[in-house]
Design an enzyme around this catalytic site. Structure first.
Site, mmCIF file in Angstrom:
data_model
loop_
_atom_site.group_PDB
_atom_site.id
_atom_site.type_symbol
_atom_site.label_atom_id
_atom_site.label_comp_id
_atom_site.label_asym_id
_atom_site.label_seq_id
_atom_site.Cartn_x
_atom_site.Cartn_y
_atom_site.Cartn_z
ATOM 1 N N GLY A 46 0.883 -1.334 -0.009
ATOM 2 C CA GLY A 46 -0.087 -0.140 -0.218
ATOM 3 C C GLY A 46 0.861 1.356 0.128
ATOM 4 N N GLN A 51 2.943 9.890 1.195
ATOM 5 C CA GLN A 51 4.058 9.324 1.381
ATOM 6 C C GLN A 51 5.380 9.811 0.239
ATOM 7 O OE1 GLN A 51 2.107 5.184 2.212
ATOM 8 N NE2 GLN A 51 4.237 5.054 3.196
ATOM 9 N N CYS A 92 5.502 -0.280 7.269
ATOM 10 C CA CYS A 92 5.314 0.994 6.608
ATOM 11 C C CYS A 92 6.339 1.316 5.614
ATOM 12 C CB CYS A 92 4.899 2.118 7.390
ATOM 13 S SG CYS A 92 4.400 3.607 6.534
ATOM 14 N N LEU A 93 6.212 1.499 4.451
ATOM 15 C CA LEU A 93 7.472 2.033 3.511
ATOM 16 C C LEU A 93 7.979 3.296 4.164
ATOM 17 C CD1 LEU A 93 5.930 1.159 0.105
ATOM 18 C CD2 LEU A 93 7.494 -0.167 1.389
ATOM 19 N N HIS A 134 -4.734 1.836 7.287
ATOM 20 C CA HIS A 134 -3.622 2.214 7.283
ATOM 21 C C HIS A 134 -2.996 3.303 6.462
ATOM 22 C CE1 HIS A 134 1.110 1.375 8.007
ATOM 23 N NE2 HIS A 134 1.032 2.032 6.638
ATOM 24 N N GLU A 135 -3.498 3.123 5.174
ATOM 25 C CA GLU A 135 -3.223 4.185 4.173
ATOM 26 C C GLU A 135 -4.335 5.567 4.296
ATOM 27 O OE1 GLU A 135 -0.508 3.886 2.497
ATOM 28 O OE2 GLU A 135 -0.291 1.944 2.955
ATOM 29 N N HIS A 138 -2.524 7.805 6.644
ATOM 30 C CA HIS A 138 -1.463 8.494 6.057
ATOM 31 C C HIS A 138 -1.861 9.834 5.407
ATOM 32 C CE1 HIS A 138 2.308 6.192 6.506
ATOM 33 N NE2 HIS A 138 1.621 5.216 5.774
#
Length: 168
Positions: A46, A51, A92-93, A134-135, A138
């Site tokens: 994701g 991000q 997470c990235l 989660h996304e 962000h």
């Protein structure tokens, strides 16, 4: 298509609340394709526009094993359908190398706009539901580390800052 640089915690730009997309056009479609390519390359499941330092309400997700089921959500909004939560070990990235358990609602409804500019509704469960939440966090300027203890969060912050200094 292009790979986009991914912001890393504690970059303050990750705390920016994303603005709604006004119009789905070629720019938005290109951004979504670049985000998918970036996510797959990272590798991740994701990625939110925040991000990659684009503060518009767009996220991409693909939880399939073979990267065959990409989803693009524009201006996503969620409704919790079941208050029961499920714990998932999240990574997470933007917080590379760290994983912590986070409890989130297991069943949600998401209202979003697709790349064709048309609204759609989906009721994901399990990993896809967790990933969407989660996304969306962000897009709202939140990170999964906000759900863990301040001590753990500070430890992660210190380790990532040290790694970032070494790379600079």
């Amino acid at each position: 298509m292009a790979l986009l640089p991914i912001l890393e915690f504690p970059d303050p730009r990750l705390r920016t609340v994303a603005k709604p997309v006004e119009k789905v056009d070629d720019r938005i479609r290109k951004l979504a394709k670049d985000m998918l390519e970036t996510m797959y390359s990272a590798p991740g499941i994701g990625l939110a526009a925040t991000q990659v330092n684009v503060h518009e309400r767009i996220l991409v997700i693909d939880v399939s094993e073979d990267k065959s089921d990409p989803h693009v959500f524009i201006n996503p909004e969620i409704e919790v359908l079941d208050q029961e939560t499920q714990g998932y070990e999240e990574g997470c990235l933007s917080v590379p190398g760290f994983f912590e358990e986070v409890n989130r609602p297991a069943h949600i409804r998401i209202n979003a706009i697709g790349l064709d500019g048309e609204p759609y509704v989906m009721e994901p469960k399990g990993l896809l539901a967790v990933c969407v939440q989660h996304e969306i966090d962000h897009l709202d300027g939140k990170l999964f580390v906000d759900y863990i203890s301040p001590i753990k969060r500070q430890r992660i912050r210190s380790k990532l800052e040290k790694q970032q200094r070494k790379r600079a």
